[in-house]
Scaffold this motif. Structure first.
Motif, PDB file in Angstrom:
ATOM      1  N   VAL A 127       0.840  -1.215   0.000  1.00 20.09           N
ATOM      2  CA  VAL A 127       0.000   0.000   0.000  1.00 20.09           C
ATOM      3  C   VAL A 127       0.868   1.256   0.000  1.00 20.09           C
ATOM      4  O   VAL A 127       0.575   2.239  -0.682  1.00 20.09           O
ATOM      5  CB  VAL A 127      -0.937   0.005   1.236  1.00 20.09           C
ATOM      6  CG1 VAL A 127      -1.522   1.389   1.474  1.00 20.09           C
ATOM      7  CG2 VAL A 127      -2.056  -1.005   1.051  1.00 20.09           C
ATOM      8  N   LEU A 128       1.953   1.209   0.782  1.00 23.40           N
ATOM      9  CA  LEU A 128       2.747   2.424   1.016  1.00 23.40           C
ATOM     10  C   LEU A 128       3.937   2.559   0.062  1.00 23.40           C
ATOM     11  O   LEU A 128       4.623   3.583   0.094  1.00 23.40           O
ATOM     12  CB  LEU A 128       3.254   2.436   2.462  1.00 23.40           C
ATOM     13  CG  LEU A 128       2.164   2.370   3.540  1.00 23.40           C
ATOM     14  CD1 LEU A 128       2.785   2.313   4.921  1.00 23.40           C
ATOM     15  CD2 LEU A 128       1.216   3.563   3.433  1.00 23.40           C
ATOM     16  N   ALA A 129       4.173   1.571  -0.767  1.00 26.39           N
ATOM     17  CA  ALA A 129       5.350   1.612  -1.655  1.00 26.39           C
ATOM     18  C   ALA A 129       5.261   2.794  -2.615  1.00 26.39           C
ATOM     19  O   ALA A 129       4.173   3.267  -2.958  1.00 26.39           O
ATOM     20  CB  ALA A 129       5.439   0.307  -2.439  1.00 26.39           C
ATOM     21  N   SER A 130       6.427   3.233  -3.059  1.00 26.28           N
ATOM     22  CA  SER A 130       6.459   4.406  -3.929  1.00 26.28           C
ATOM     23  C   SER A 130       5.798   4.105  -5.281  1.00 26.28           C
ATOM     24  O   SER A 130       5.650   2.944  -5.672  1.00 26.28           O
ATOM     25  CB  SER A 130       7.906   4.866  -4.148  1.00 26.28           C
ATOM     26  OG  SER A 130       8.633   3.826  -4.741  1.00 26.28           O
TER      27      SER A 130
ATOM     28  N   ALA B  50       5.827   6.934   0.549  1.00 28.71           N
ATOM     29  CA  ALA B  50       6.288   7.380  -0.773  1.00 28.71           C
ATOM     30  C   ALA B  50       5.190   7.274  -1.821  1.00 28.71           C
ATOM     31  O   ALA B  50       5.109   8.065  -2.746  1.00 28.71           O
ATOM     32  CB  ALA B  50       7.497   6.547  -1.185  1.00 28.71           C
ATOM     33  N   GLY B  51       4.350   6.264  -1.689  1.00 34.06           N
ATOM     34  CA  GLY B  51       3.329   6.055  -2.712  1.00 34.06           C
ATOM     35  C   GLY B  51       1.971   5.793  -2.100  1.00 34.06           C
ATOM     36  O   GLY B  51       1.704   6.175  -0.969  1.00 34.06           O
TER      37      GLY B  51
END
Lengths: 271, 290
Positions: A127-130, B50-51
């Motif tokens: 979910v949080l990956a760039s 970051a995403g």
């Protein structure tokens, strides 16, 4: 004469009381009117416990559903004491929850729980990956045509891999979307790939050869090496079909030519 | 940066109107329907990754609405150190979204690398004022822009303070040259919890530094012999807080005002109705002074 402690000492004492109910905290430094200082401190301990519980509940909904509310609260309280939050950003809280969960005495009769938790943490990472733009099919084919040697493939940063001896995908789906039907679990474990797709986390259990290929690519191996790893699992492994699936799912972000001194073989002739 | 330079940079593009705190359950609806909301506020930490899909959504929302970034985890008042990684993330976020306002709380939340992830009270001492003023100056210098600090609600008091709470807040703002995010609900909650006149607090604040107001709902705890209010952000704004808000607007003038709701989040219409109530107060002030 009582002397007020320095701010740093006061804060250390205060935080000790928020993480340990046995610690009295800086009660002697508090105004004692209407509500006893210890009760006022308990409000803050309770608030902090609730904040951490909710953060874990958000990240580990399947574990919470599988173990029930009371046990999840117990597990969260234990985890909070063993692994205090290390960031002002709660999204980072919970990385070590699977190992902590497994060590709880009553959990050992449910050996799959740790792996369900690990799957949920990988969902959080996905979910949080760039964000990185993926190659279109046309871009991929154009780059492939221009290649003159071996190559590696960069996969989308959200892509995660997870191997479990238990059918974690079915367990996760059953826990988060329960049905009236009794769950019949397959006896084999899962090789799961996870990635972010249109804002949601997608998950798929895949065969061992495809997993070996994707795992090798994700670790930076060449296409040749990935093909060899997959073929060792299944001699009939279809590399072009696997790569085509990755491109169609917008998971290939670049093709990186390997310098001649790194490898002299071309890995892409089969695609 | 000098205080004068910071103040000169403070001309805010944020309208003096009632915005709402944008939370996850409402993001897709806001994207789809583009409701008539003058501005949105989001928690900075929710965008630290970051995403993720929230960035995509916020970039589209930011294109159509003014935005305020409100932090909950910087822990300005920690006596040991400011978290440089947290500040770095905030700087990146401010550069990416160019928000009209950037704020944090006058509190601490961590020490020795352990975080409570809550907004913890500080003693109203000279030591705490000096620490906060230094930290806020560091943040403003790093961001290169004005930073707002918000008064918090509290459930305990330390003995031996050098200031009242309102003088403490005013002195921190004066020394650091920052802006003030005046949470009117927090003033009311503290007035009940600690027994003072909220109007005294309000009228002691530096009104030329007030850049934003927060409004939210509290809950009452009944198990104690004396009243205790908890700042839960889980209910409509209380009638007594609306009265205090009207007094705040009369004293500060029209200020961007935010409706916060963080637990038991209702339908968007409920938040819009609360914002409309705040607009009525702002309009009534403008009508009186026209």
């Amino acid at each position: 004469m009582r002397t007020a402690p320095a701010l740093l000492d006061l804060q250390r004492c205060f935080l000790d009381a928020l993480y340990d109910a046995e610690e009295t905290g800086p009660t002697e430094q508090l105004v004692d009117v209407g509500i006893e200082p210890a009760a006022r401190l308990r409000i803050y301990r309770h608030n902090s416990e609730l904040i951490h519980l909710e953060a874990l509940r958000t990240t580990f909904p399947a574990v919470a559903a599988l173990v029930g509310e009371a046990f999840f609260e117990h597990a969260a309280a234990h985890y909070r004491c063993m692994q205090p939050s290390r960031s002002g950003n709660l999204q980072a809280f919970g990385e070590h929850f699977p190992e902590c969960l497994e060590r709880l005495p009553n959990v050992q009769q449910f050996p799959y729980l740790g792996d369900v938790a690990r799957l949920e943490w990988r969902r959080q990472v996905a979910v949080l990956a760039s964000e990185t733009r993926a190659l279109t099919r046309a871009e991929f084919e154009s780059r492939l045509a221009a290649l003159e040697g071996a190559a590696r493939m960069a996969l989308h940063p959200s892509m995660q891999r997870f191997v479990s001896a238990y059918p974690v995908l079915a367990l996760w789906q059953y826990a988060t979307q329960p049905t009236a039907e009794r769950l019949t679990l397959p006896e084999s474990g899962d090789r799961v790939v996870l990635w972010r797709s249109e804002g949601e986390v997608a998950m798929a259990a895949i065969d061992s050869a495809s997993f070996a290929c994707i795992d090798a690519l994700a670790r930076g191996d060449t296409l040749d090496a990935a093909h060899a790893a997959a073929s060792a699992q299944d001699p009939s492994f279809d590399l072009p079909a696997c790569i085509t699936s990755l491109v169609a799912a917008s998971l290939v972000t670049e093709i990186i030519p390997v310098q001649p001194e790194e490898s002299s073989s071309c890995a892409c002739s089969d695609i | 940066m000098s205080n004068e330079e910071i103040i000169a940079m403070s001309a805010s593009p944020m309208p003096a109107a009632a915005g709402i705190g944008l939370r996850a359950p409402h993001v897709s609806r806001v994207l789809r329907e583009r409701p008539r909301v003058p501005w949105f506020e989001v928690h900075s930490e929710n965008l630290f990754a970051a995403g993720g899909s929230l960035h995509g959504a916020m970039e589209r929302i930011r294109a159509d609405y003014p935005l305020s970034l409100h932090g909950v985890g910087l822990s300005l008042g920690s006596a040991d150190a400011l978290d440089s990684l947290h500040l770095k993330r905030l700087v990146e976020l401010v550069e990416r979204y160019q928000p009209a306002l950037v704020s944090e709380h006058l509190c601490w939340g961590a020490v020795g690398g352990r975080h409570s992830n809550d907004l913890l009270p500080l003693p109203f001492t000279e030591e705490a004022v000096a620490l906060l003023a230094s930290r806020i100056s560091q943040v403003q210098d790093t961001l290169g822009r004005e930073f707002l600090v918000e008064n918090i609600s509290t459930y305990l008091r330390f003995q031996d303070g050098d200031y009242t709470e309102w003088d403490f807040v005013a002195e921190v703002v004066r020394r650091s040259g920052c802006g003030l995010l005046c949470d009117v609900n927090n003033i009311y909650v503290n007035s009940v919890n600690h027994g003072f006149d909220p109007r005294t607090y309000l009228h002691s604040l530096p009104r030329d530094r007030v850049r934003e107001i927060h409004l939210a709902g509290f809950t009452r705890k009944d198990e104690f012999a004396v009243p205790l209010l908890i700042d839960t952000h889980s209910r409509p704004v209380d009638a007594a807080v609306w009265d205090l808000y009207a007094e705040a607007i009369a004293y500060f003038g029209p200020v961007p005002t935010l409706i916060e709701w963080d637990q038991d989040i209702p339908e968007l219409e409920v938040l819009l109705a609360e914002a409309a109530h705040a607009e009525e107060v702002l309009d009534a002030y403008r009508a009186c002074t026209a």
